[in-house]
Design an enzyme around this catalytic site. Structure first.
Site, mmCIF file in Angstrom:
data_model
loop_
_atom_site.group_PDB
_atom_site.id
_atom_site.type_symbol
_atom_site.label_atom_id
_atom_site.label_comp_id
_atom_site.label_asym_id
_atom_site.label_seq_id
_atom_site.Cartn_x
_atom_site.Cartn_y
_atom_site.Cartn_z
ATOM 1 N N PHE A 1 0.831 -1.209 0.000
ATOM 2 C CA PHE A 1 0.000 0.000 0.000
ATOM 3 C C PHE A 1 0.874 1.272 0.000
ATOM 4 C CE2 PHE A 1 -1.994 2.917 3.318
ATOM 5 C CZ PHE A 1 -2.770 3.631 2.419
ATOM 6 N N TYR B 1 -1.368 -10.700 14.272
ATOM 7 C CA TYR B 1 -0.446 -10.561 15.416
ATOM 8 C C TYR B 1 -0.659 -11.619 16.495
ATOM 9 C CZ TYR B 1 -0.178 -5.787 13.417
ATOM 10 O OH TYR B 1 -0.064 -4.697 12.588
ATOM 11 N N GLU C 1 2.207 1.845 16.757
ATOM 12 C CA GLU C 1 1.888 0.830 17.779
ATOM 13 C C GLU C 1 3.004 0.663 18.793
ATOM 14 O OE1 GLU C 1 -0.045 -2.801 17.232
ATOM 15 O OE2 GLU C 1 -1.416 -2.035 15.726
ATOM 16 N N ARG D 1 -1.270 -9.834 20.749
ATOM 17 C CA ARG D 1 -1.441 -8.644 19.909
ATOM 18 C C ARG D 1 -0.140 -7.822 19.855
ATOM 19 N NH1 ARG D 1 -4.748 -4.395 17.897
ATOM 20 N NH2 ARG D 1 -3.337 -2.737 17.379
ATOM 21 N N TYR E 1 3.733 -7.757 17.413
ATOM 22 C CA TYR E 1 4.136 -6.837 16.324
ATOM 23 C C TYR E 1 4.823 -5.600 16.894
ATOM 24 C CZ TYR E 1 2.955 -3.177 12.764
ATOM 25 O OH TYR E 1 2.954 -2.132 11.870
ATOM 26 N N LYS F 1 8.726 -4.462 16.437
ATOM 27 C CA LYS F 1 9.038 -3.157 15.828
ATOM 28 C C LYS F 1 9.870 -2.317 16.805
ATOM 29 C CE LYS F 1 6.568 -2.496 11.826
ATOM 30 N NZ LYS F 1 7.164 -2.494 10.499
ATOM 31 N N ASN G 1 -1.908 5.261 11.306
ATOM 32 C CA ASN G 1 -3.078 4.905 10.483
ATOM 33 C C ASN G 1 -3.204 5.703 9.191
ATOM 34 O OD1 ASN G 1 -3.646 4.009 13.407
ATOM 35 N ND2 ASN G 1 -5.104 2.833 12.215
ATOM 36 N N TRP G 2 -2.277 5.436 8.264
ATOM 37 C CA TRP G 2 -2.340 6.022 6.917
ATOM 38 C C TRP G 2 -3.412 5.253 6.155
ATOM 39 C CZ3 TRP G 2 3.447 6.606 4.957
ATOM 40 C CH2 TRP G 2 4.192 7.285 5.940
#
Ligand SMILES: NC(=O)c1ccc[n+]([C@@H]2O[C@H](COP(=O)([O-])OP(=O)(O)OC[C@H]3O[C@@H](n4cnc5c(N)ncnc54)[C@H](O)[C@@H]3O)[C@@H](O)[C@H]2O)c1
Ligand SMILES: O=c1ccn([C@@H]2O[C@H](COP(=O)(O)OP(=O)(O)O[C@H]3OC[C@@H](O)[C@H](O)[C@H]3O)[C@@H](O)[C@H]2O)c(=O)[nH]1
Length: 391
Positions: free
Chosen positions: A30, A107, A143, A184, A187, A191, A216-217
């Site tokens: 994306f 996740y 996140e 959850r 991830y 990162k 949140n793009w």
């Protein structure tokens, strides 16, 4: 017209921008597809586009007569096991790593794949950049902040309204994750560790790096519509989940009542920020940047309500009788799901270093995105729905 050939381009300090070669890993996703598009349309840079898939950038690769032909080449490879990776990084001036498993449905259900993808697979990329003195722009995530400090205050505490308890700052906010059983956070934790490793490579070995934390793009080409261009049982991120429900005339599913809050930024605004990072290394190196739109905050329930209204406008269809339904997170995502309560990015650092600000309102970005979703998928969905079920 290809603007790069007609305009002298300068950086934020007024210096001419020299064409560079970029090794973009995860270019077929994306964000990668929008970044490739921007680089081809508006800059003279060359891109090695690495990914397992190229469907989202096919329009940039073919036909050979495109004005930027020769400036973008696709390399189909999996960075887990491909010896071409180091050579491509060596041939480029800058590496941008976007490759990751980054859908929440994975996740807690595929935590090992998630951790390997976000940490182990990113390690050689960092190592090759560091050893070969190549600049790295690495995509992390909002996140890494996890939950806000405010989430732990009593529900009626007035401090919950104080930005000090919820605005997320790159150089101050702690990273607050749930317990290990709450997978959850596999991830976010992976990162976070890769961020720490990159930061340490910078501090100890002089790696030139920039870390991006997207908030949140959203926009066209995000994820997939289940059963159309992705698996029927797949669960993409919320924009695609809600788009799928709207296209099929189904109620939108609100996980745990849709009380979590998010800020959404239009992909095209966010890509402007990435281009500034690419072309202003002296201002971007050594920094971690939040990239989001603090003005576009909604609860997930409000997002659903706006999407229902906007979709009806762009499709001309009536809103369904039951527009939303509540589902438990256990039912929707399975055991081990947990959530970030609220995500408002502090914009001080990106403003100071790059003078970037988001422009597009939530309503406007949803209008253009849902127009795209309707145009791209409505016919295909109709055909699938009309197909008689085999007895
Ligand atoms: N979109 C967002 O709002 C958002 C938010 C936070 C973080 N991010 C981060 O930004 C990056 C890009 O996100 P996106 O939304 O474009 O996701 P995406 O899933 O659309 O793109 C990721 C791309 O990486 C590729 N990829 C994954 N593993 C690979 C491998 N082993 N070898 C080669 N290619 C591989 C995938 O095929 C995919 O095309 C990710 O690192 C993600 O964690 C995105
Ligand atoms: O159908 C749905 C899908 C999702 N949701 C909710 O909508 C919210 C947003 O969900 P998304 O799928 O977009 O994912 P999140 O915002 O939780 O995380 C994302 O944020 C940053 C990136 O690193 C990743 O792309 C992803 O982890 C969550 O609260 C989720 O529970 C629904 O209520 N219904």
């Amino acid at each position: 017209m290809n603007r790069s050939s007609t305009m002298a381009r300068v950086d934020l300090d007024g210096n001419p921008i020299k064409p560079i070669t970029i090794c973009m890993i995860g270019a077929g996703g994306f964000i990668g597809s929008h970044l490739c598009e921007k680089l081809m349309h508006e800059t003279p840079h060359t891109v090695f586009a690495l990914d397992v898939y190229n469907d989202k950038i096919k329009h940039l690769l073919e036909p050979d007569s495109l004005p930027w032909a020769g400036r973008i080449t696709f390399h189909r490879l999996n960075i887990k096991h491909d010896s071409r990776l180091e050579g491509l990084i060596k041939m480029a001036d800058l590496t941008i790593n976007l490759a990751a498993i980054c859908t929440p449905a994975d996740y807690n259900t595929r935590p090992l794949d998630t951790i390997y993808s976000n940490f182990i697979d990113a390690l050689p990329v960092v190592k090759y950049c560091s050893e070969n003195n190549k600049r790295l722009i690495h995509f992390s995530t909002c996140e890494v902040y996890g939950k806000t400090i405010g989430a732990f205050l009593p529900k009626d505490s007035l401090l919950r309204k104080d930005p000090a308890y919820f605005v997320l700052k790159e150089d101050e906010s702690p990273c607050i994750f749930g317990s290990i059983e709450k997978q959850r956070w596999s991830y976010a934790c992976a990162k976070q560790l890769i961020e720490r490793l990159i930061y340490a490579e910078g501090a100890e070995n002089g790696l030139e790096f920039t870390i991006v934390r997207p908030f949140n793009w959203i926009g066209p080409r995000m994820d997939f519509i289940p059963g159309i261009d992705g698996p029927s049982e797949g669960v993409p991120r919320v924009l695609a989940c809600f788009s799928n429900n709207l296209l099929r005339g189904e109620p939108l599913k609100l996980v745990d009542g849709g009380q979590s809050q998010r800020t959404f930024v239009y992909i095209k605004d966010a890509i402007e920020a990435v281009l500034l990072m690419i072309e202003n290394p002296a201002r971007a190196n050594g920094h971690i940047f939040n990239v989001g739109n603090p003005n576009n905050e909604v609860t997930v329930r409000q997002l659903a309500e706006i999407m229902i209204q906007v979709y009806s406008k762009v499709s001309g269809e009536k809103t369904p009788e039951t527009p939303t339904i509540d589902v438990s997170s256990k039912e929707f995502y399975g055991e081990g799901y947990d959530d970030s309560d609220k995500r408002i990015p502090d914009m001080t650092i990106i403003n100071k270093q790059l003078g970037w600000n988001p422009k597009t309102s939530l309503f406007d970005l949803l209008e253009s995105t849902l127009t795209y979703q309707h145009r791209t998928y409505a016919e295909a969905i109709k055909k699938v729905i009309a197909k008689p079920v085999a007895s």
